[in-house]
Design a protein around this motif. Structure first.
Motif, PDB file in Angstrom:
ATOM      1  N   ARG A 129       0.830  -1.200   0.000  1.00 34.10           N
ATOM      2  CA  ARG A 129       0.000   0.000   0.000  1.00 34.10           C
ATOM      3  C   ARG A 129       0.873   1.263   0.000  1.00 34.10           C
ATOM      4  NH1 ARG A 129      -5.246  -1.030   1.084  1.00 34.10           N
ATOM      5  NH2 ARG A 129      -4.824  -3.027   2.063  1.00 34.10           N
ATOM      6  N   GLU A 181       1.702   3.990  -3.135  1.00 29.10           N
ATOM      7  CA  GLU A 181       1.440   5.409  -2.918  1.00 29.10           C
ATOM      8  C   GLU A 181       2.696   6.236  -3.228  1.00 29.10           C
ATOM      9  OE1 GLU A 181      -0.788   5.996   0.844  1.00 29.10           O
ATOM     10  OE2 GLU A 181       0.492   7.780   1.038  1.00 29.10           O
ATOM     11  N   TYR A 241      -1.689  -2.620 -11.024  1.00 30.43           N
ATOM     12  CA  TYR A 241      -2.334  -1.923  -9.918  1.00 30.43           C
ATOM     13  C   TYR A 241      -3.636  -1.232 -10.315  1.00 30.43           C
ATOM     14  CZ  TYR A 241      -3.357   1.266  -6.149  1.00 30.43           C
ATOM     15  OH  TYR A 241      -4.004   1.945  -5.153  1.00 30.43           O
ATOM     16  N   GLU A 247      -7.178  -1.152  -8.207  1.00 30.89           N
ATOM     17  CA  GLU A 247      -7.077   0.045  -7.382  1.00 30.89           C
ATOM     18  C   GLU A 247      -8.331   0.300  -6.554  1.00 30.89           C
ATOM     19  OE1 GLU A 247      -6.065   3.374  -9.783  1.00 30.89           O
ATOM     20  OE2 GLU A 247      -5.709   4.683  -8.060  1.00 30.89           O
ATOM     21  N   ASN A 265      -8.195  -0.317  -1.832  1.00 36.81           N
ATOM     22  CA  ASN A 265      -8.333   0.598  -0.707  1.00 36.81           C
ATOM     23  C   ASN A 265      -9.625   0.404   0.074  1.00 36.81           C
ATOM     24  OD1 ASN A 265      -5.779   2.046  -0.999  1.00 36.81           O
ATOM     25  ND2 ASN A 265      -6.614   2.580  -2.999  1.00 36.81           N
ATOM     26  N   TRP A 317     -11.833  -1.842   2.817  1.00 35.55           N
ATOM     27  CA  TRP A 317     -11.538  -2.708   3.969  1.00 35.55           C
ATOM     28  C   TRP A 317     -11.990  -4.150   3.742  1.00 35.55           C
ATOM     29  CZ3 TRP A 317     -16.191  -4.402   6.367  1.00 35.55           C
ATOM     30  CH2 TRP A 317     -17.335  -3.721   5.945  1.00 35.55           C
TER      31      TRP A 317
END
Ligand SMILES: Cc1cc2nc3c(=O)[nH]c(=O)nc-3n(C[C@H](O)[C@H](O)[C@H](O)COP(=O)(O)OP(=O)(O)OC[C@H]3O[C@@H](n4cnc5c(N)ncnc54)[C@H](O)[C@@H]3O)c2cc1C
Ligand code: SF4
Ligand code: SF4
Ligand code: FES
Lengths: 285, 385
Positions: A223, A227, A273, A277, A281, A283
């Motif tokens: 993660r 970023e 990715y 994507e 992100n 949960w």
């Protein structure tokens, strides 16, 4: 129609059946991690693409997904690096040269090594995540003139957790690649860098507009890596990562590895990715 | 030489003796005939030897968390297929709760692996339209274009299917809005419609395959009359009408796939999780839920190992376990995974919905969580924004 039953193709081979391999060599890498070289009992080479994995069976104990960590250019021996974390990995670790292990595979998607030709290649590895990246490193170094800069950023918890130590040293000594290492926590005589792997990414060493990144490690580490790569200009369409989910079959039958609409065993483990994507992100997907 | 199939095979009719003969005939042909029977106050599937084993005179009452058998009050004339669905579907025969995949024998430092190859030959009697769709869903799961499950392929390939159209819908049924029923359109060898309103207790029979036609020639049958055919159409129309939401029936919202994929983040997940017990009943009764786990065992000598596959459920914490902990720790994420897989992801994976509208997950949920209501709540919340 003769009968209402569909004519489901009967497979040539039963994909559930393990193929038997002989343990040739076992090398202890770390206190809990070992590398094993195996060869098929029925002979013949074992071809695979970097990033693919096998299902390894210990007699009567179980089966687990383990990435292939050897050289795709040397298919006569199959190499796996395994960390002992539970019952099956412990049983595999207990095998000695001459013993037998069950193998199904190779399965899954691969690092797009050929497609990256012409570009700089950035490897970002965390912990044992270096193992699934190593075949891609081998393949690129065997075809070195077709790539731009080759950069490895490797992070581990402590210096004692660094995998493939001799190889890292060899890579660091080469002029045609750059290998940078960082540890979360310095111990003993560590004179190198301390911190998280994103620190190395920020240090650069690659053409941000054309670099392709291959990332493998714990999900949290990936993660942050993604970023930081993004901040450094490596956009999601040039970042690939290897996802990990529970796997029981590697065939798309058991459902365990589902990641949103995809099956990690068939559509992954390597994803571009930007394709995941949206879920990456959310949960607990 | 392959004979071209006739476009419209003639519609036939059989009576109860004919149905009994059909069961005998299938058994004689080597099929293990499985059909509905009453056990422990529920209709379940099991071996049937004749019409006497069928649930004559029983209908079922189903609602969220509720199932009850009720006598239809017609005594000897009671319908054989007046209930809607057996508590558990045909999945347990085609994709059994436990199967051995292989056995291995230790030989010195090596082993010898033996595949499992015995497969029973089943005739299914009383497959509802939604269940037929569910079987077609499983066909895609176990032949996914890259891999084929040989065990499933063998069991499925040998199966003879006698569908029975529905003349009545339970309160939990919503096949009409999933376009999977209440009439079986294809994929059967024979399809029956019970004419329970006629005193003579007849079945209209449609032939779906050569195998079906061949079996039919061996049992007493005759052409269906125009009145029989009209009565069969009325029966199915009745079931369809009962599922209309406007008439108090049940429907899945339009574009459930889109609704679910747009609402991965939603406050409703915590609300449903507050009620869900995580028991996995819904996955066990669902005719399309296919997830499994593996178990390796050894005998006492340690020289014979076996790998078994058993049903698993995405509602368990273990299901998503990886070193360091389970991925889906919250009940909210597990319920979300289940319903989103059923209604949305399934389309991307297999080109079809994973829900066929049988309503079993509603009936057998101890707290009556309702897949159609959960989807509707999400859909309606979109309308409000
Ligand atoms: C595609 C892929 C590649 C992998 N490559 C490697 C590798 O190269 N080297 C390595 O050491 N490990 C790798 N892993 C992780 C490895 O599979 C697990 O550590 C292993 O399954 C643990 O099994 P166990 O029985 O020893 O542990 P236990 O903790 O006893 O596991 C119980 C069961 O949970 C499941 N499970 C537990 N952890 C994982 C996990 N991390 N991933 C998937 N299933 C899990 C397994 O089905 C296992 O049988 C990989 C995982 C995946 C999905
Ligand atoms: S999700 Fe529920 S209604 Fe849909 S097929 Fe499964 S059990 Fe039946
Ligand atoms: S939805 Fe109902 S049946 Fe399914 S796990 Fe939750 S409580 Fe159990
Ligand atoms: S591991 Fe079984 S479906 Fe992917």
């Amino acid at each position: 129609m003769d009968s209402a039953a569909p004519s489901i193709r009967l497979p040539a081979g039963d994909p559930m059946l393990p193929r038997l391999f002989r343990i040739e060599r076992v090398k202890k890498e770390l206190s809990d991690t070992f590398t094993m070289e195996i060869t098929p009992a029925d002979g013949g080479p074992f071809h695979f693409r970097p990033g693919q994995f096998n299902m390894l069976s210990a007699f009567g104990v179980g089966e687990v997904p383990i990435s292939i960590s050897g050289d795709p250019g040397a298919p006569d021996v199959l190499v796996h690096t395994t960390r002992v974390v539970g019952s099956v990995t412990a049983a595999i670790c207990a095998l000695k040269p001459g013993d037998t292990i069950g193998v199904r595979g190779p399965f899954g998607s691969h690092w797009p090594v050929e497609d990256a030709r012409g570009a700089d290649v950035v490897f970002v590895a965390g912990g044992i995540g270096l193992a699934p990246l190593r075949p891609a490193i081998y393949q690129i170094m065997a075809d070195r003139e077709h790539y731009g800069n080759v950069v490895i950023f490797y992070g581990s918890r402590t210096p004692e957790d660094l995998l493939y130590r001799h190889e890292l040293q060899r890579w660091r000594g080469r002029f045609d690649m750059s290998t940078e290492i960082i540890v979360d926590r310095a111990t003993g005589h560590w004179g190198g860098r301390v911190g998280v792997v994103t620190k190395l990414i920020r240090g650069g060493g690659f053409d941000r507009h054309h670099a392709v990144a291959f990332v493998c490690g714990p999900e949290v580490m990936m993660r942050f890596a993604v970023e930081t790569l993004g901040e450094c200009g490596v956009t999601g369409d040039r970042v690939y990562l290897s996802m990990e989910r529970n796997m029981k079959c590697a065939l798309g039958f058991c459902g365990h590895c589902q990641y949103g609409p995809s099956f990690v065993c068939r559509d992954g483990p390597v994803y571009r990715y930007d394709a995941i994507e949206r879920l990456f992100n959310v949960w607990e997907v | 030489m392959v004979e071209p199939d006739r476009k419209d095979p003639p519609i036939m009719a059989i009576d109860r003796d004919g149905l009994d003969a059909l069961i005998q005939c299938l058994a004689h042909d080597g099929y293990q005939v499985i059909g509905p029977r009453v056990e422990n106050s529920a209709v379940v599937l099991g071996p049937v030897a004749g019409v006497a084993d069928l649930p004559k005179g029983w209908t079922d009452e189903q609602a969220g968390g509720h199932y009850r058998l009720v006598a239809d009050g017609r005594g000897e004339d009671g319908a054989l297929f007046g209930f809607t669905l057996a508590a558990q579907g045909w999945k347990r025969y085609l994709h059994p709760p436990r199967t051995r995949l292989w056995q291995a024998h230790r030989e010195g430092r090596s082993w010898r692996v033996e595949a499992e190859d015995a497969a029973p030959r089943y005739a299914f009697l009383g497959v509802r339209a939604c269940e037929l769709s569910a079987i077609h869903v499983l066909d895609r799961v176990f032949d996914n274009g890259q891999f084929t499950d040989p065990g499933y392929a063998k069991r499925r390939g040998g199966t003879f299917i006698v569908a029975v159209n529905c003349g009545r819908a339970a309160a939990t049924c919503f096949c009409a809005s999933m376009a999977t029923g209440p009439k079986a359109e294809a994929g059967f060898d024979l399809a029956l419609t019970e004419l329970s309103d006629s005193a003579s207790a007849r079945f209209v029979v449609e032939v779906g395959s050569r195998a079906g036609a061949a079996v039919l020639t061996g049992i007493p049958h005759g052409p269906a009359t125009a009145a029989d055919i009209a009565a069969a159409e009325r029966a199915v129309a009745n079931a369809t009408a009962q599922m209309q939401r406007a008439a108090g029936g049940r429907e899945m919202v339009d574009d459930a796939a889109g609704v679910l994929s747009r609402n991965v983040e939603h406050p409703q997940w915590d609300k449903v999780a507050a009620r869900c017990l995580g028991c996995g009943n819904c996955t066990a009764v669902c005719p399309t839920c296919f997830c499994t786990s593996m178990e390796d065992t050894t005998d006492l000598s340690g020289d014979v190992a076996e790998r078994w596959r058993r049903w698993d459920s995405c509602f368990t914490l273990d299901f998503s376990y990886i070193h360091g902990g389970s991925v889906r720790r919250a009940t909210a994420s597990r319920y979300r995974q289940w319903i989103t897989h059923k209604l949305s992801y399934w389309h991307e994976q297999f080109g079809t919905s994973g829900c066929v509208g049988c309503g079993r997950c509603i009936t057998w949920c101890p707290v009556g969580i309702d897949i159609t209501e959960e989807a509707r709540t999400l859909a309606e919340s979109e309308g409000r924004t």
